[in-house]
Scaffold this motif. Sequence first.
Motif, PDB file in Angstrom:
ATOM      1  N   TYR A 139      74.260  29.127  21.305  1.00  0.00           N
ATOM      2  CA  TYR A 139      75.708  28.992  21.203  1.00  0.00           C
ATOM      3  C   TYR A 139      76.047  27.731  20.411  1.00  0.00           C
ATOM      4  O   TYR A 139      75.286  26.761  20.399  1.00  0.00           O
ATOM      5  N   GLN A 159      79.351  25.010  20.122  1.00  0.00           N
ATOM      6  CA  GLN A 159      80.590  24.624  20.774  1.00  0.00           C
ATOM      7  C   GLN A 159      81.250  23.488  20.023  1.00  0.00           C
ATOM      8  O   GLN A 159      80.609  22.477  19.717  1.00  0.00           O
ATOM      9  N   GLY A 183      86.838  20.751  22.632  1.00  0.00           N
ATOM     10  CA  GLY A 183      88.033  21.397  23.155  1.00  0.00           C
ATOM     11  C   GLY A 183      87.962  22.912  23.192  1.00  0.00           C
ATOM     12  O   GLY A 183      88.962  23.561  23.525  1.00  0.00           O
ATOM     13  N   GLU A 184      86.803  23.459  22.862  1.00  0.00           N
ATOM     14  CA  GLU A 184      86.664  24.908  22.864  1.00  0.00           C
ATOM     15  C   GLU A 184      85.468  25.324  23.704  1.00  0.00           C
ATOM     16  O   GLU A 184      84.589  24.517  24.013  1.00  0.00           O
ATOM     17  N   PRO A 190      81.931  27.593  24.288  1.00  0.00           N
ATOM     18  CA  PRO A 190      80.804  27.958  23.419  1.00  0.00           C
ATOM     19  C   PRO A 190      81.023  29.328  22.781  1.00  0.00           C
ATOM     20  O   PRO A 190      81.586  30.225  23.405  1.00  0.00           O
ATOM     21  N   LEU A 216      78.190  21.012  18.990  1.00  0.00           N
ATOM     22  CA  LEU A 216      77.200  21.000  20.064  1.00  0.00           C
ATOM     23  C   LEU A 216      76.496  22.351  20.077  1.00  0.00           C
ATOM     24  O   LEU A 216      77.147  23.395  20.186  1.00  0.00           O
ATOM     25  N   LEU A 230      73.863  24.841  21.901  1.00  0.00           N
ATOM     26  CA  LEU A 230      73.324  25.087  23.235  1.00  0.00           C
ATOM     27  C   LEU A 230      72.395  26.287  23.210  1.00  0.00           C
ATOM     28  O   LEU A 230      72.750  27.335  22.651  1.00  0.00           O
ATOM     29  N   PHE A 254      71.184  27.102  30.977  1.00  0.00           N
ATOM     30  CA  PHE A 254      71.529  26.403  29.743  1.00  0.00           C
ATOM     31  C   PHE A 254      70.700  25.149  29.560  1.00  0.00           C
ATOM     32  O   PHE A 254      70.388  24.433  30.525  1.00  0.00           O
ATOM     33  N   GLY A 255      70.358  24.874  28.288  1.00  0.00           N
ATOM     34  CA  GLY A 255      69.798  23.579  27.950  1.00  0.00           C
ATOM     35  C   GLY A 255      70.900  22.525  27.942  1.00  0.00           C
ATOM     36  O   GLY A 255      72.084  22.845  28.072  1.00  0.00           O
ATOM     37  N   GLN A 256      70.488  21.260  27.754  1.00  0.00           N
ATOM     38  CA  GLN A 256      71.451  20.150  27.826  1.00  0.00           C
ATOM     39  C   GLN A 256      72.307  20.057  26.579  1.00  0.00           C
ATOM     40  O   GLN A 256      73.323  19.353  26.564  1.00  0.00           O
ATOM     41  N   GLY A 257      71.906  20.726  25.521  1.00  0.00           N
ATOM     42  CA  GLY A 257      72.679  20.719  24.293  1.00  0.00           C
ATOM     43  C   GLY A 257      72.181  19.710  23.273  1.00  0.00           C
ATOM     44  O   GLY A 257      71.591  18.678  23.626  1.00  0.00           O
ATOM     45  N   THR A 302      73.824  17.598  20.105  1.00  0.00           N
ATOM     46  CA  THR A 302      75.017  17.247  19.341  1.00  0.00           C
ATOM     47  C   THR A 302      74.609  16.954  17.908  1.00  0.00           C
ATOM     48  O   THR A 302      73.840  16.015  17.652  1.00  0.00           O
ATOM     49  N   GLY A 358      74.983  20.326  28.841  1.00  0.00           N
ATOM     50  CA  GLY A 358      74.938  21.774  28.909  1.00  0.00           C
ATOM     51  C   GLY A 358      75.805  22.292  30.039  1.00  0.00           C
ATOM     52  O   GLY A 358      76.510  21.531  30.698  1.00  0.00           O
ATOM     53  N   LEU A 359      75.748  23.584  30.269  1.00  0.00           N
ATOM     54  CA  LEU A 359      76.590  24.221  31.267  1.00  0.00           C
ATOM     55  C   LEU A 359      75.839  24.419  32.576  1.00  0.00           C
ATOM     56  O   LEU A 359      74.680  24.831  32.583  1.00  0.00           O
ATOM     57  N   PHE A 369      83.364  33.066  26.152  1.00  0.00           N
ATOM     58  CA  PHE A 369      83.894  31.925  26.892  1.00  0.00           C
ATOM     59  C   PHE A 369      85.355  31.669  26.590  1.00  0.00           C
ATOM     60  O   PHE A 369      85.828  31.866  25.466  1.00  0.00           O
ATOM     61  N   PRO A 429      88.445  28.578  26.607  1.00  0.00           N
ATOM     62  CA  PRO A 429      88.461  27.215  26.073  1.00  0.00           C
ATOM     63  C   PRO A 429      88.200  26.141  27.114  1.00  0.00           C
ATOM     64  O   PRO A 429      87.969  24.988  26.774  1.00  0.00           O
TER      65      PRO A 429
END
Lengths: 114, 113
Positions: A35, A37, A40-41, A43, A86, A88, A104-107, A109, B42-43, B104, B106
């Motif tokens: 994903y 991201q 403000g939005e 993913p 970001l 993910l 999920f992974g930590q992401g 940036t 992450g989520l 998803f 926002p």
Amino acid sequence: TQLLEQSPQFLSIQEGENLTVYCNSSSVFSSLQWYRQEPGEGPVLLVTVVTGGEVKKLKRLTFQFGDARKDSSLHITAAQPGDTGLYLCAGLPLGSGNTGKLIFGQGTTLQVKP
Amino acid sequence: GAGVSQSPSNKVTEKGKDVELRCDPISGHTALYWYRQRLGQGLEFLIYFQGNSAPDKSGLPSDRFSAERTGESVSTLTIQRTQQEDSAVYLCASSARLAREQYFGPGTRLTVT
């Protein structure tokens, strides 16, 4: 506990450079998703890989699922400022059926400077 | 068509107050998920609804957190007696039955002061 380790956590590069983001685990996943991201939005799904060794391309982005389905990579060729965001990875653990409970992974940036 | 919507987009509350977050999934999507995302992270899975089945609450961090869903439509996530560590973005996602792809909203940015 099933974990997805994503690296690097932060990447700042110049426009035109190449980069690779890694997603690793000791667990097997039936599928893995990437994903992107923006601030403000939520993913947005880029790709889903399901077969060990699978490679998918989306314009300048190349996604690979490891042979053992424990890891994945995202490679971006000639990065553009619009790629900033970001990233993910998220895996569906083997045996979770159709619950869709993603890990999920930590992401990562990514900042691409013009 | 319309995507997943969430409200409010931002919520600032005082420690100890209750908050209610709302999610409107994509019409026809039977599965609905709530996640928590801390800054730059992450989520974290919270709860999952699938049709009329009992929800999977295994990700809820404490009994202060609860969620409901009306049939296959709107869902609300309630956090009672909010704490500062509850500050995060709460994301909702929906998917069609048996589909891998999640869509998803926002998110709602919650700040507990």
